[in-house]
Design an enzyme around this catalytic site. Sequence first.
Site, PDB file in Angstrom:
ATOM      1  N   GLU A 152      74.971 -35.322-105.720  1.00 23.63           N
ATOM      2  CA  GLU A 152      74.601 -35.190-107.129  1.00 23.63           C
ATOM      3  C   GLU A 152      73.921 -33.866-107.424  1.00 23.63           C
ATOM      4  O   GLU A 152      74.098 -33.297-108.512  1.00 23.63           O
ATOM      5  CB  GLU A 152      73.726 -36.371-107.550  1.00 23.63           C
ATOM      6  CG  GLU A 152      74.448 -37.733-107.541  1.00 23.63           C
ATOM      7  CD  GLU A 152      74.516 -38.383-106.152  1.00 23.63           C
ATOM      8  OE1 GLU A 152      73.930 -37.822-105.191  1.00 23.63           O
ATOM      9  OE2 GLU A 152      75.156 -39.441-106.015  1.00 23.63           O
ATOM     10  N   ASP A 161      72.980 -55.038-108.002  1.00 20.46           N
ATOM     11  CA  ASP A 161      72.697 -54.005-107.005  1.00 20.46           C
ATOM     12  C   ASP A 161      71.199 -53.873-106.709  1.00 20.46           C
ATOM     13  O   ASP A 161      70.815 -53.427-105.633  1.00 20.46           O
ATOM     14  CB  ASP A 161      73.253 -52.639-107.449  1.00 20.46           C
ATOM     15  CG  ASP A 161      74.709 -52.445-107.033  1.00 20.46           C
ATOM     16  OD1 ASP A 161      75.202 -53.225-106.187  1.00 20.46           O
ATOM     17  OD2 ASP A 161      75.356 -51.517-107.548  1.00 20.46           O
ATOM     18  N   SER A 202      83.456 -46.580-112.183  1.00 17.18           N
ATOM     19  CA  SER A 202      82.250 -47.134-112.805  1.00 17.18           C
ATOM     20  C   SER A 202      81.886 -46.388-114.076  1.00 17.18           C
ATOM     21  O   SER A 202      81.366 -46.970-115.018  1.00 17.18           O
ATOM     22  CB  SER A 202      81.065 -47.046-111.831  1.00 17.18           C
ATOM     23  OG  SER A 202      81.276 -47.860-110.707  1.00 17.18           O
ATOM     24  N   ARG A 254      79.598 -48.166-121.411  1.00 14.12           N
ATOM     25  CA  ARG A 254      80.244 -47.115-120.602  1.00 14.12           C
ATOM     26  C   ARG A 254      81.715 -46.955-120.948  1.00 14.12           C
ATOM     27  O   ARG A 254      82.269 -45.864-120.829  1.00 14.12           O
ATOM     28  CB  ARG A 254      80.061 -47.382-119.108  1.00 14.12           C
ATOM     29  CG  ARG A 254      80.568 -48.732-118.653  1.00 14.12           C
ATOM     30  CD  ARG A 254      80.110 -49.017-117.218  1.00 14.12           C
ATOM     31  NE  ARG A 254      80.331 -50.406-116.876  1.00 14.12           N
ATOM     32  CZ  ARG A 254      80.910 -50.817-115.753  1.00 14.12           C
ATOM     33  NH1 ARG A 254      81.326 -49.953-114.863  1.00 14.12           N
ATOM     34  NH2 ARG A 254      81.063 -52.106-115.513  1.00 14.12           N
ATOM     35  N   PHE A 294      70.889 -41.608-110.183  1.00 17.70           N
ATOM     36  CA  PHE A 294      71.392 -40.425-109.497  1.00 17.70           C
ATOM     37  C   PHE A 294      71.635 -39.270-110.476  1.00 17.70           C
ATOM     38  O   PHE A 294      71.837 -38.135-110.061  1.00 17.70           O
ATOM     39  CB  PHE A 294      72.660 -40.775-108.707  1.00 17.70           C
ATOM     40  CG  PHE A 294      72.533 -42.076-107.954  1.00 17.70           C
ATOM     41  CD1 PHE A 294      71.363 -42.393-107.277  1.00 17.70           C
ATOM     42  CD2 PHE A 294      73.562 -43.016-107.944  1.00 17.70           C
ATOM     43  CE1 PHE A 294      71.220 -43.605-106.602  1.00 17.70           C
ATOM     44  CE2 PHE A 294      73.426 -44.232-107.274  1.00 17.70           C
ATOM     45  CZ  PHE A 294      72.256 -44.516-106.609  1.00 17.70           C
TER      46      PHE A 294
HETATM   47  C1  TPP Z   1      72.644 -41.283-103.991  1.00 20.60           C
HETATM   48  C2  TPP Z   1      73.755 -42.223-104.269  1.00 20.60           C
HETATM   49  N1  TPP Z   1      74.848 -41.801-104.928  1.00 20.60           N
HETATM   50  C3  TPP Z   1      75.845 -42.654-105.219  1.00 20.60           C
HETATM   51  C4  TPP Z   1      75.773 -43.972-104.840  1.00 20.60           C
HETATM   52  C5  TPP Z   1      76.906 -44.950-105.200  1.00 20.60           C
HETATM   53  N2  TPP Z   1      77.641 -45.329-103.987  1.00 20.60           N
HETATM   54  C6  TPP Z   1      77.373 -46.464-103.308  1.00 20.60           C
HETATM   55  S1  TPP Z   1      78.317 -46.646-101.931  1.00 20.60           S
HETATM   56  C7  TPP Z   1      79.146 -45.201-102.243  1.00 20.60           C
HETATM   57  C8  TPP Z   1      80.239 -44.735-101.318  1.00 20.60           C
HETATM   58  C9  TPP Z   1      79.702 -44.536 -99.964  1.00 20.60           C
HETATM   59  O1  TPP Z   1      80.728 -44.148 -99.096  1.00 20.60           O
HETATM   60  P1  TPP Z   1      80.561 -44.453 -97.554  1.00 20.60           P
HETATM   61  O2  TPP Z   1      79.204 -43.946 -97.122  1.00 20.60           O
HETATM   62  O3  TPP Z   1      81.729 -43.902 -96.850  1.00 20.60           O
HETATM   63  O4  TPP Z   1      80.491 -46.023 -97.459  1.00 20.60           O
HETATM   64  P2  TPP Z   1      81.755 -47.028 -97.436  1.00 20.60           P
HETATM   65  O5  TPP Z   1      82.427 -46.950 -98.760  1.00 20.60           O
HETATM   66  O6  TPP Z   1      82.637 -46.577 -96.329  1.00 20.60           O
HETATM   67  O7  TPP Z   1      81.139 -48.349 -97.191  1.00 20.60           O
HETATM   68  C10 TPP Z   1      78.644 -44.604-103.403  1.00 20.60           C
HETATM   69  C11 TPP Z   1      79.130 -43.327-103.964  1.00 20.60           C
HETATM   70  C12 TPP Z   1      74.625 -44.383-104.168  1.00 20.60           C
HETATM   71  N3  TPP Z   1      74.448 -45.654-103.781  1.00 20.60           N
HETATM   72  N4  TPP Z   1      73.655 -43.493-103.869  1.00 20.60           N
END
Ligand code: TPP
Lengths: 327, 327, 305, 305
Positions: A66, A125, A45, A18, A91
């Site tokens: 997405e 993960d 990432s 990446r 995603f």
């Molecule tokens: C469909 C999907 N897209 C992207 C992700 C990657 N991802 C994991 S947590 C996150 C941020 C989530 O934000 P929030 O719901 O506010 O949780 P917090 O960071 O406050 O714990 C992302 C983008 C994912 N797990 N699932």
Amino acid sequence: MGTTDLKNYSFNEKIDTRTGFGVGLLEVGKINKNIVALCADLTGSLKMGDFKKNFPERFFQIGIAEANMMGIAAGLTIGGKIPFTGTFANFSTGRVYDQIRQSIAYSNKNVKICASHAGITLGEDGATHQILEDLGLMKMLPGMTVINTCDYEQTRKATHAVANFLGPVYLRFGRPKVPNFSTEIPFEIGKGIKLQNGNDVTIVATGHLVWESLEACKKLNKKGISCDIINIHTIKPLDEDIILESVKKTGAIITCEEHNYIGGLGESIAGFLSKRKPTIQSYVATNDTFGESGTPRLLMKKYGLDSETIVEKTIKLIEKKNQLSSK
Amino acid sequence: MGTTDLKNYSFNEKIDTRTGFGVGLLEVGKINKNIVALCADLTGSLKMGDFKKNFPERFFQIGIAEANMMGIAAGLTIGGKIPFTGTFANFSTGRVYDQIRQSIAYSNKNVKICASHAGITLGEDGATHQILEDLGLMKMLPGMTVINTCDYEQTRKATHAVANFLGPVYLRFGRPKVPNFSTEIPFEIGKGIKLQNGNDVTIVATGHLVWESLEACKKLNKKGISCDIINIHTIKPLDEDIILESVKKTGAIITCEEHNYIGGLGESIAGFLSKRKPTIQSYVATNDTFGESGTPRLLMKKYGLDSETIVEKTIKLIEKKNQLSSK
Amino acid sequence: MFINFLKKKSTQGYNLIQNFTFTIVKNIKKLEELVPQVRRDILRMVHGVNSGHPGGSLGCAEFFVVLFFHVMNSKNQFSMDGEHEDLFFLSNGHISPVYYSVLARNGFFEISELSTFRKINSRLQGHPTTHEGLPGVRISSGSLGQGLSVAIGACLSKKLNGDKSIVYSLHGDGELQEGQNWEAIMYAGSKKVDNLISTIDYNKQQIDGSTEDVLSLGNLKKKLESFNWIVFEVDDGNNISNIIEVMDIAKKETKKQKPIAILLHTIMGNGVDFMMHTHAWHGKAPNDEELKNALSQNKETHGDY
Amino acid sequence: MFINFLKKKSTQGYNLIQNFTFTIVKNIKKLEELVPQVRRDILRMVHGVNSGHPGGSLGCAEFFVVLFFHVMNSKNQFSMDGEHEDLFFLSNGHISPVYYSVLARNGFFEISELSTFRKINSRLQGHPTTHEGLPGVRISSGSLGQGLSVAIGACLSKKLNGDKSIVYSLHGDGELQEGQNWEAIMYAGSKKVDNLISTIDYNKQQIDGSTEDVLSLGNLKKKLESFNWIVFEVDDGNNISNIIEVMDIAKKETKKQKPIAILLHTIMGNGVDFMMHTHAWHGKAPNDEELKNALSQNKETHGDY
Ligand SMILES: Cc1ncc(C[n+]2csc(CCOP(=O)(O)OP(=O)(O)O)c2C)c(N)n1
Ligand SMILES: Cc1ncc(C[n+]2csc(CCOP(=O)(O)OP(=O)(O)O)c2C)c(N)n1
Ligand SMILES: [Mg+2]
Ligand SMILES: [Mg+2]
């Protein structure tokens, strides 16, 4: 049977694919101002931070949406932009299959879908994030070019190639640090790379499995088994000629990919060989299971994606080949 | 080479497979009160109207929100419900792949994903609706059972079988009226059906291509070519034994499906045969293109999914087989 | 040490304390006492594998403690169907550490199993899953945006079964950017799913920065109300009394033809000074030094795993 | 017969009227005169292949006529990139008949090509697509819910190019149940996409019945406003003057930091008495008898194809 002089592939460092994408994206962004990038809350990432910093007005933070990202990317092509979307492989594909299908593939939009954290080496993960079906998803879409790179340098070069290529592309890469050995090896979309020459078996590998196959080759060579090693980085369109030529010589093929054996590169190869030259084949791939949490290394071992597994399966495959030919 | 006495498959009427689903759903709904149905604004097309009328409290109109439908279905299993979701095949799979993956397949929920208007015979609506990748999508999901039925009666029986089966299922059927010939033929998940016995070639067919293959068989028989005809209705898990036994006898196989040749039943079969008994194969399937608008019959002809195409490809395949064996 | 023996639940045949009269712990002090222990669990789990999501987990520690030790009416023996008991669905699966800690402390499985978090062959996957049979988990999550639909399905199932209990769910605020949520929000609002209490971890942070910067949610209360939801807002969502109060009120508002949302304003990384008020610790583990510092801020009240 | 020669556009090398001075047809009477002809096209196309979607198409005839003959600023020669011209995206692709009729009548391709609708080897696919190279179409639609995202992408592209023109889009009301719309609505509202005018065909019908019965959209204006959109509502969306008026006002509200939505209250099946006010003709073709009846209600004003 017999050993051969092996080409030596060395590396100075282990580095993630990446990062090759991130560096490549910045480079192509400097060359072509029509290149824009989109990300769904995973800028770090995906290593898109440098692009964002250098070209803030050409970087679009979409948020965790997405489907919207794919549609916006399709729309951006109207007016001449070349959008690179970035999120994890799951995603980038399964989450948005219908959006890619209609707004990008069927509409023939010049969108580059760039997918990190593919496969089981995503690691801790776990299964919800470890897609092992994305190559299969993308290869079924008419007009889609599907690429899975094996190291930093190949990914960087692929990013350049993809930027210069007209049409939708799926570019798959990963999370862990892996040997960066292909500095001297050119990259051309759709053209397989012969890494070793041998006679007993054809080993076709893609992505993180390429290095494993080189390692396996060394071990097999010591056991007196010589291997043709082919790096197929472009799953679609498939370089059928390089494979066909090799199996005509070896009479047996083993396909290695970080993917479910169902629907992946291996099945594509079995599919075309069954038309041209049916050949005994063995699959180094996940065995129709979901992944799980763990370190990349332990997971590759547990799910049979390491050089040891390639060695074992190759030995068995050659036995089978010999049985068949002695019948 | 030689002709054989053909079993005669007759039919009283042409009727669509989706009506077989609608009737079956009503029947199983009467038997088991835990069965519930969900639809995303296509109740009439899916023939779910009778279920809705008879069990209004067990029918959920979700609106045009397929992702939500899949999640709600997964949740309904908690507390013992057996949800049947209904929408077109594209919106049952590609639109909601990640939702099926995580909330149904990986969570191992007892959801029955029922998909109408699959393939090119959907007809006039055109390519955005004609999914030719859904079998491939669903077969890659660990734990998913994938079924594609060939006529009214098989669909009705499959609906019963699926209701009694524990685990996620993808049940694919279609829009046009087709001969209903399998009234006397039993249905068992995972068990292929030998429809004709022959020696020169194995013809494996699924869905709407089964009737075409029976028609082709008659024509081939007249030309002195005798065919093993196998109906594979369960794409996954695949009945490998019935196929293996047949190709051991015939030495050549042709696979017939209303699907992209990439990623479909044909590749699954090539994949397993390459491990057990590499066999020359030919594909009756769409050739990695999107579909288009037109009548089902004209489209089947144009995209090479009719009995004539099966005849032509079989003759060529047998030539190839003979060339290979004379080498 | 009292709390982890209140209930022992499992599908795996651990020793069960049978016929245990279910006790709602009303004593706020005792709930508060558990919180630093949960924080320790979170920090040590994430540190142990150098991966996982401490920020959101820490911000929701109080919520989970209140939900599992005060609010939810659940049975001693875990069953997937959960008939006649309250159910909980975690949609933002990445905050699994707090979920696992509270499940274990609540007796769903042995506390020692927390040490297997994210390691190979564990039931404590990076994101919660039913796949490995961990008691307490009824759906897999991790890919964001799917949990509300599932919770609604469980609500419908309960209604069909004449089951009066309530379904709870938790969602990230960034997670609400996913469109599937809005399909589910529209469905629940329009179809009057009124046995549902969905909480939003309203910490205003996500991976790439503040939610305001990434993609603003604007006026979330107004949005949800326009979709026919009852909305409660809790300004200090890390205060146990506040959470108890809002959950009690919310419960009384169920069965009134509307779904209920709780906008729980939390502080990401709460309880560890250097992790608070930033997205930096969304998905990053502390190193040895940082762990020591973090633990020193949270007393071991119920025994580390 | 005047209107179909106003502009001739094509990528295929038809006779082009070059250097044609672009004329905005202000004469409402002339626009009104075109409408029955468009209805006839719709009815005859759908009848000709016994498939397709007359209901929504008829309901939007006036909108399309106004948009293409009055509102949009477009060039003589169709180009995919559409630089420095207004763009239109049809998200609810099933109403392709009205789109095709108006494109043809507007000179994008020969009117006679309408007779190939939904037949094999045609450029006039059941749902609009770029795949067969039909001038006027810039994205494929049919699978609902995707068009708003695409329109936003085109808006961003225009902004990057310093192109001041406007992007228009049309969406079904039932279509708004798809979550991707709400992702896009949130994005456009939060990121201030202000060169976008999105119209909702607010006919309160979808396939299985009224939108109210299937899944109510509730107060749509309130919803969109809570997502930071400017919303205009047109009570009689089948009135040409009303449409002209709202589009003129909307245009003036662009470039003000907010996206614009127009809730166009239309009558499904408008102009054919037995098709009006019901979802029954969403996707059903009239038989010979019904066609005759329907055509008798709409005069041939510009010549049938
Ligand atoms: C469909 C999907 N897209 C992207 C992700 C990657 N991802 C994991 S947590 C996150 C941020 C989530 O934000 P929030 O719901 O506010 O949780 P917090 O960071 O406050 O714990 C992302 C983008 C994912 N797990 N699932
Ligand atoms: C993703 C998706 N789901 C389902 C369908 C099937 N479908 C076509 S039109 C339609 C109803 C659309 O309702 P609305 O947007 O109100 O359009 P109208 O009926 O008013 O023309 C449905 C469900 C589809 N085309 N795409
Ligand atoms: Mg957050
Ligand atoms: Mg409508």
